[in-house]
Design an enzyme around this catalytic site. Structure first.
Site, mmCIF file in Angstrom:
data_model
loop_
_atom_site.group_PDB
_atom_site.id
_atom_site.type_symbol
_atom_site.label_atom_id
_atom_site.label_comp_id
_atom_site.label_asym_id
_atom_site.label_seq_id
_atom_site.Cartn_x
_atom_site.Cartn_y
_atom_site.Cartn_z
ATOM 1 N N SER A 79 0.677 -1.140 0.151
ATOM 2 C CA SER A 79 0.217 -0.053 -0.126
ATOM 3 C C SER A 79 0.883 1.243 -0.035
ATOM 4 O O SER A 79 2.000 1.395 -0.809
ATOM 5 C CB SER A 79 -1.033 -0.229 1.124
ATOM 6 O OG SER A 79 -1.954 0.940 0.994
ATOM 7 N N LYS A 130 -21.511 17.124 6.076
ATOM 8 C CA LYS A 130 -20.670 17.590 6.999
ATOM 9 C C LYS A 130 -20.243 16.490 7.985
ATOM 10 O O LYS A 130 -19.188 16.083 8.586
ATOM 11 C CB LYS A 130 -20.965 18.555 7.793
ATOM 12 C CG LYS A 130 -20.090 19.320 8.766
ATOM 13 C CD LYS A 130 -18.429 19.773 8.124
ATOM 14 C CE LYS A 130 -17.661 20.360 9.318
ATOM 15 N NZ LYS A 130 -16.393 20.673 8.608
#
Length: 298
Positions: free
Chosen positions: A162, A210
């Site tokens: 990764s 949000k």
């Protein structure tokens, strides 16, 4: 001597019997103050001379052995161990990095840059044992290695996957064991949704997205699409960088960018690493590149 001069000058300046008596009565105080002033002046002078003439210390001019003996070195060894973050915050029990098995890209980048500016350091070796971490952290290290003018080599021990693989993809050469985990070119933002039916999530936010990713609320389809949009973009950036750094086509990297890791021999056959080998092999490669035996400082 300083005390005598001080006393003489004061005696000349002041006149009268009372002044002499005052001085005699407090001569121990004058003596003590004079000594303290002299010590202060000497300390300032010493500090000035030290800062002016002290030698510059290279980033890794020497290394200390187990026996405590110092040996000179001409190559910098950097450990990239544990989860990869852009920085390591100060102790915070609520922070995910408090397990201490972490590495910060800002520290690794700083070491690479200092080594590149140090005339005594001829090459850089990065030892990797990391499952990855933040994409930006991997990108920062890869860019630093790409910008360095000194030869570099990376060696993957158990894991270089990764973001950790992204970080070393721009090294001059990459070694790994037959049993190393390599690659895992993919991006994840998965998390455990913890919505307790006995509790109600009270949304007090401005902006439709949000509260996206808050595990205490059910994710909406729009929120999921928003996150996947960004994840796919990061994945493409990852693929493009690996392709550029490894001299592969984007199509070639895309075909193996399914998030899975592979063992060393497979990684070599698809171009993710260059050679099967350990740290000794990597050090021998670095010796060839710098034209002398590589002596590592860590």
């Amino acid at each position: 001597m300083c005390y005598t001069v001080l006393k003489t000058n004061l005696m000349r300046y002041f006149s009268g019997k009372k002044t002499c008596e005052f001085f005699q009565k407090h001569q121990q105080l004058f003596f003590t103050v004079g000594i303290l002033i002299l010590i202060f002046i000497l300390n300032l002078a010493s500090l000035f001379l030290y800062n002016k003439f002290r030698p510059e210390v290279p980033v890794s001019a020497d290394s200390t052995t187990d026996s405590g003996n110092k040996v000179s070195c001409n190559a910098l060894g950097i450990n990239l161990h544990g989860a990869l973050y852009t920085y390591i915050p100060k102790a915070n029990d609520a922070d995910p990095t408090t397990d201490n098995d972490v590495v910060a890209s800002e520290n690794v980048v700083s070491l690479i840059q200092k080594a590149d500016q140090d005339d005594t350091i001829k090459g850089i070796l990065i030892e990797v044992d990391s499952p990855g971490g933040q994409p930006v952290a991997g990108e920062e290290i890869a860019n630093a290695l790409k910008s360095a003018t000194k030869p570099s080599v990376a060696v993957i021990r158990q894991s270089g996957t990764s973001a950790a693989y992204w970080a070393i993809s721009s090294a001059g050469k990459i070694f790994a064991s037959l049993n190393s985990d390599v690659g895992s070119i993919g991006v994840t933002a998965s998390y455990v949704q913890d919505t307790d039916p006995s509790k109600k999530f009270v949304q007090l936010s401005v902006g439709k997205y949000k509260d996206t990713g808050n595990p205490a609320k059910v994710m909406t389809a729009d929120e999921k699409a928003l996150i996947l949009r960004d994840i796919k973009k990061i994945q493409q950036n990852f693929i493009n960088d690996v392709a550029l750094n490894r001299g592969l086509s984007v199509d070639t990297v895309t075909k193996i960018a399914d998030g899975s890791s592979m063992l060393g021999d497979k990684a070599k056959s698809v171009g993710l690493i260059d050679e099967i080998g350990d740290e000794t092999a990597a050090q021998n490669y670095l010796s060839q590149k710098i034209g002398e035996t590589a002596q590592l400082c860590w």
